[in-house]
Write an enzyme that holds these catalytic residues in place. Structure first.
Site, PDB file in Angstrom:
ATOM      1  N   GLU A 280       0.984   3.642   2.044  1.00 20.60           N
ATOM      2  CA  GLU A 280       1.521   3.930   3.368  1.00 20.60           C
ATOM      3  C   GLU A 280       2.788   3.125   3.635  1.00 20.60           C
ATOM      4  O   GLU A 280       3.729   3.622   4.259  1.00 20.60           O
ATOM      5  CB  GLU A 280       0.482   3.621   4.461  1.00 20.60           C
ATOM      6  CG  GLU A 280      -0.759   4.479   4.395  1.00 20.60           C
ATOM      7  CD  GLU A 280      -1.900   3.846   3.606  1.00 20.60           C
ATOM      8  OE1 GLU A 280      -3.060   4.177   3.897  1.00 20.60           O
ATOM      9  OE2 GLU A 280      -1.629   3.020   2.694  1.00 20.60           O
TER      10      GLU A 280
ATOM     11  N   CYS B 169      -5.751   0.598   5.557  1.00 17.91           N
ATOM     12  CA  CYS B 169      -6.320  -0.744   5.727  1.00 17.91           C
ATOM     13  C   CYS B 169      -5.826  -1.335   7.048  1.00 17.91           C
ATOM     14  O   CYS B 169      -4.968  -0.768   7.716  1.00 17.91           O
ATOM     15  CB  CYS B 169      -5.923  -1.640   4.547  1.00 17.91           C
ATOM     16  SG  CYS B 169      -4.184  -2.141   4.538  1.00 17.91           S
TER      17      CYS B 169
ATOM     18  N   CYS C  67      -2.005  -2.001   7.201  1.00 17.39           N
ATOM     19  CA  CYS C  67      -1.258  -0.751   7.342  1.00 17.39           C
ATOM     20  C   CYS C  67      -1.390  -0.196   8.758  1.00 17.39           C
ATOM     21  O   CYS C  67      -0.412   0.296   9.323  1.00 17.39           O
ATOM     22  CB  CYS C  67      -1.738   0.279   6.321  1.00 17.39           C
ATOM     23  SG  CYS C  67      -1.189  -0.085   4.647  1.00 17.39           S
TER      24      CYS C  67
ATOM     25  N   TYR D 200      -2.653  -5.463  19.162  1.00 18.59           N
ATOM     26  CA  TYR D 200      -1.487  -6.298  19.408  1.00 18.59           C
ATOM     27  C   TYR D 200      -0.259  -5.446  19.127  1.00 18.59           C
ATOM     28  O   TYR D 200      -0.109  -4.913  18.029  1.00 18.59           O
ATOM     29  CB  TYR D 200      -1.508  -7.509  18.467  1.00 18.59           C
ATOM     30  CG  TYR D 200      -0.275  -8.373  18.538  1.00 18.59           C
ATOM     31  CD1 TYR D 200      -0.191  -9.402  19.469  1.00 18.59           C
ATOM     32  CD2 TYR D 200       0.794  -8.164  17.673  1.00 18.59           C
ATOM     33  CE1 TYR D 200       0.928 -10.204  19.536  1.00 18.59           C
ATOM     34  CE2 TYR D 200       1.920  -8.965  17.730  1.00 18.59           C
ATOM     35  CZ  TYR D 200       1.993  -9.972  18.664  1.00 18.59           C
ATOM     36  OH  TYR D 200       3.102 -10.768  18.726  1.00 18.59           O
TER      37      TYR D 200
ATOM     38  N   ARG E 249     -10.736  10.667  -5.290  1.00 20.04           N
ATOM     39  CA  ARG E 249     -11.475   9.942  -4.251  1.00 20.04           C
ATOM     40  C   ARG E 249     -11.275  10.523  -2.869  1.00 20.04           C
ATOM     41  O   ARG E 249     -11.968  10.158  -1.925  1.00 20.04           O
ATOM     42  CB  ARG E 249     -11.090   8.462  -4.250  1.00 20.04           C
ATOM     43  CG  ARG E 249     -11.624   7.735  -5.461  1.00 20.04           C
ATOM     44  CD  ARG E 249     -11.336   6.259  -5.410  1.00 20.04           C
ATOM     45  NE  ARG E 249      -9.915   6.020  -5.654  1.00 20.04           N
ATOM     46  CZ  ARG E 249      -9.206   5.050  -5.075  1.00 20.04           C
ATOM     47  NH1 ARG E 249      -9.784   4.228  -4.216  1.00 20.04           N
ATOM     48  NH2 ARG E 249      -7.930   4.898  -5.355  1.00 20.04           N
TER      49      ARG E 249
ATOM     50  N   CYS F 240       0.852  -1.187   0.000  1.00 21.41           N
ATOM     51  CA  CYS F 240       0.000   0.000   0.000  1.00 21.41           C
ATOM     52  C   CYS F 240       0.891   1.242   0.000  1.00 21.41           C
ATOM     53  O   CYS F 240       2.074   1.183   0.357  1.00 21.41           O
ATOM     54  CB  CYS F 240      -0.873   0.017   1.250  1.00 21.41           C
ATOM     55  SG  CYS F 240      -2.055  -1.344   1.333  1.00 21.41           S
TER      56      CYS F 240
ATOM     57  N   TRP G 214       3.470  -5.659  18.599  1.00 22.19           N
ATOM     58  CA  TRP G 214       4.465  -6.683  18.289  1.00 22.19           C
ATOM     59  C   TRP G 214       5.651  -6.638  19.250  1.00 22.19           C
ATOM     60  O   TRP G 214       6.066  -7.657  19.781  1.00 22.19           O
ATOM     61  CB  TRP G 214       4.933  -6.518  16.840  1.00 22.19           C
ATOM     62  CG  TRP G 214       5.899  -7.569  16.403  1.00 22.19           C
ATOM     63  CD1 TRP G 214       5.594  -8.834  15.994  1.00 22.19           C
ATOM     64  CD2 TRP G 214       7.316  -7.465  16.344  1.00 22.19           C
ATOM     65  NE1 TRP G 214       6.740  -9.523  15.676  1.00 22.19           N
ATOM     66  CE2 TRP G 214       7.814  -8.688  15.881  1.00 22.19           C
ATOM     67  CE3 TRP G 214       8.214  -6.442  16.626  1.00 22.19           C
ATOM     68  CZ2 TRP G 214       9.164  -8.931  15.700  1.00 22.19           C
ATOM     69  CZ3 TRP G 214       9.564  -6.678  16.444  1.00 22.19           C
ATOM     70  CH2 TRP G 214      10.019  -7.918  15.989  1.00 22.19           C
TER      71      TRP G 214
END
Length: 137
Positions: free
Chosen positions: A58, A90, A93, A127, A84, A56, A129
């Site tokens: 990003e 998403c 991301c 979460y 747009r 993506c 990491w």
């Protein structure tokens, strides 16, 4: 949970919109992203669509920022081609942005509802990491 609203970086939105208008052509590049580094500079990028998946905009902007020596990002926005407007990140991301930049601000919304929120507000009870890695001994 109360979402804190931060000032909207309109210059960042315009930078992403300009890239979307001028560089997103065809089906391979349909999204542009712009991020403001902590030092104030703006880094832009486009997505690289491929049927097997692709990064993506990003994700590409994270790499482009690192290539320019900007390792701390303050704010990010994605804008779609064909006018747009602002498009929220998403799920993948959101997770990557949170892991790389836990204090990152993200511009979301449309028209008069454009606003800037923390990445943690877009991925509540997430979460983390780094919190789940065993300490190297």
């Amino acid at each position: 949970m109360t979402t804190q609203i931060h000032p909207v970086d309109h210059e960042l939105i315009e930078a992403a919109a300009h890239v979307a208008r001028t560089r997103c052509q065809g089906d391979n590049h349909t999204m542009a992203a712009a991020a403001r580094a902590r030092d104030g500079r703006i880094v832009t990028a486009v997505n690289a669509y491929h049927f097997t998946g692709g990064p993506c905009a990003e994700m590409v902007v994270i790499g482009e920022a690192a290539a320019q020596g900007a390792y701390e990002l303050d704010t990010i926005v994605a804008v779609g081609d064909r006018d747009r407007g602002v498009v929220p990140p998403c799920g993948r991301c959101r997770q990557v942005l949170l892991d790389y930049f836990p204090a990152l601000k993200v511009i979301v919304g449309e028209d008069e509802r454009i606003r800037t929120v923390l990445i943690t507000d877009l991925l509540p009870e997430s979460y983390i990491w780094a919190d789940h890695q065993l300490d190297a001994e």
